[in-house]
Design a protein around this motif. Structure first.
Motif, PDB file in Angstrom:
ATOM      1  N   UNK A   1       0.906  -1.308  -0.228  1.00 20.58           N
ATOM      2  CA  UNK A   1       0.196   0.059  -0.006  1.00 20.58           C
ATOM      3  C   UNK A   1       0.992   1.273  -0.106  1.00 20.58           C
ATOM      4  N   UNK A   2       0.396   2.366  -0.889  1.00 18.91           N
ATOM      5  CA  UNK A   2       1.206   3.420  -0.881  1.00 18.91           C
ATOM      6  C   UNK A   2       0.969   4.511   0.498  1.00 18.91           C
ATOM      7  N   UNK A   3       2.090   4.604   1.044  1.00 22.08           N
ATOM      8  CA  UNK A   3       1.913   5.365   2.397  1.00 22.08           C
ATOM      9  C   UNK A   3       2.229   6.971   2.163  1.00 22.08           C
ATOM     10  N   UNK A   4       3.150   7.237   0.979  1.00 24.97           N
ATOM     11  CA  UNK A   4       3.559   8.605   1.037  1.00 24.97           C
ATOM     12  C   UNK A   4       3.903   8.948  -0.425  1.00 24.97           C
ATOM     13  N   UNK A   5       3.483   9.959  -0.830  1.00 24.29           N
ATOM     14  CA  UNK A   5       3.985  10.405  -2.300  1.00 24.29           C
ATOM     15  C   UNK A   5       4.578  11.681  -2.383  1.00 24.29           C
ATOM     16  N   UNK A   6       5.953  11.747  -3.155  1.00 24.35           N
ATOM     17  CA  UNK A   6       6.531  13.292  -3.160  1.00 24.35           C
ATOM     18  C   UNK A   6       6.632  13.279  -4.489  1.00 24.35           C
ATOM     19  N   UNK A   7       6.551  14.687  -4.866  1.00 19.97           N
ATOM     20  CA  UNK A   7       6.549  15.422  -6.506  1.00 19.97           C
ATOM     21  C   UNK A   7       7.720  16.309  -6.189  1.00 19.97           C
ATOM     22  N   UNK A   8       8.683  16.101  -7.156  1.00 18.48           N
ATOM     23  CA  UNK A   8       9.842  16.929  -7.105  1.00 18.48           C
ATOM     24  C   UNK A   8      10.035  17.270  -8.516  1.00 18.48           C
ATOM     25  N   UNK A   9       9.734  18.524  -8.958  1.00 15.68           N
ATOM     26  CA  UNK A   9       9.702  18.681 -10.496  1.00 15.68           C
ATOM     27  C   UNK A   9       9.147  17.553 -11.090  1.00 15.68           C
ATOM     28  N   UNK A  10       9.906  16.987 -12.281  1.00 12.49           N
ATOM     29  CA  UNK A  10       9.210  15.907 -13.052  1.00 12.49           C
ATOM     30  C   UNK A  10       9.273  14.496 -12.381  1.00 12.49           C
ATOM     31  N   UNK A  11       9.797  14.539 -11.152  1.00 12.66           N
ATOM     32  CA  UNK A  11       9.866  13.253 -10.275  1.00 12.66           C
ATOM     33  C   UNK A  11       8.807  13.024  -9.590  1.00 12.66           C
ATOM     34  N   UNK A  12       8.432  11.881  -9.650  1.00 15.45           N
ATOM     35  CA  UNK A  12       7.312  11.430  -8.576  1.00 15.45           C
ATOM     36  C   UNK A  12       7.865  10.170  -7.866  1.00 15.45           C
TER      37      UNK A  12
END
Length: 51
Positions: free
Chosen positions: A1-12
Motif C-alpha cells: 500500500x502506498x503510504x506517501x508520495x513526493x513530487x519534485x519537479x518532473x520526478x514522482x
C-alpha cells in the motif's frame, strides 16, 4: 500500500509499505539502487543545462 508520495519537479516518488527490509544487506542494496537512479537523474539534468 502506498503510504506517501513526493513530487519534485518532473520526478514522482512513492513510498510503499508492501516490503519490509529484514537485513542490513537489503538496506544497502536498496540505497545502492537509489543512488544510481539519483546520480543518473542529476547527470541527465546537467546534460540538458549544457545543451
Amino acid at each position: 500500500m502506498k503510504v506517501k508520495e513526493l513530487k519534485i519537479g518532473n520526478c514522482q516518488i512513492e513510498f510503499h509499505d508492501d516490503y519490509i527490509v529484514q537485513t542490513e544487506e537489503e538496506k544497502k542494496e536498496i540505497l545502492r539502487h537509489l543512488s544510481i537512479i539519483v546520480s543518473n537523474s542529476i547527470a541527465q539534468k546537467m546534460k540538458e543545462e549544457i545543451a
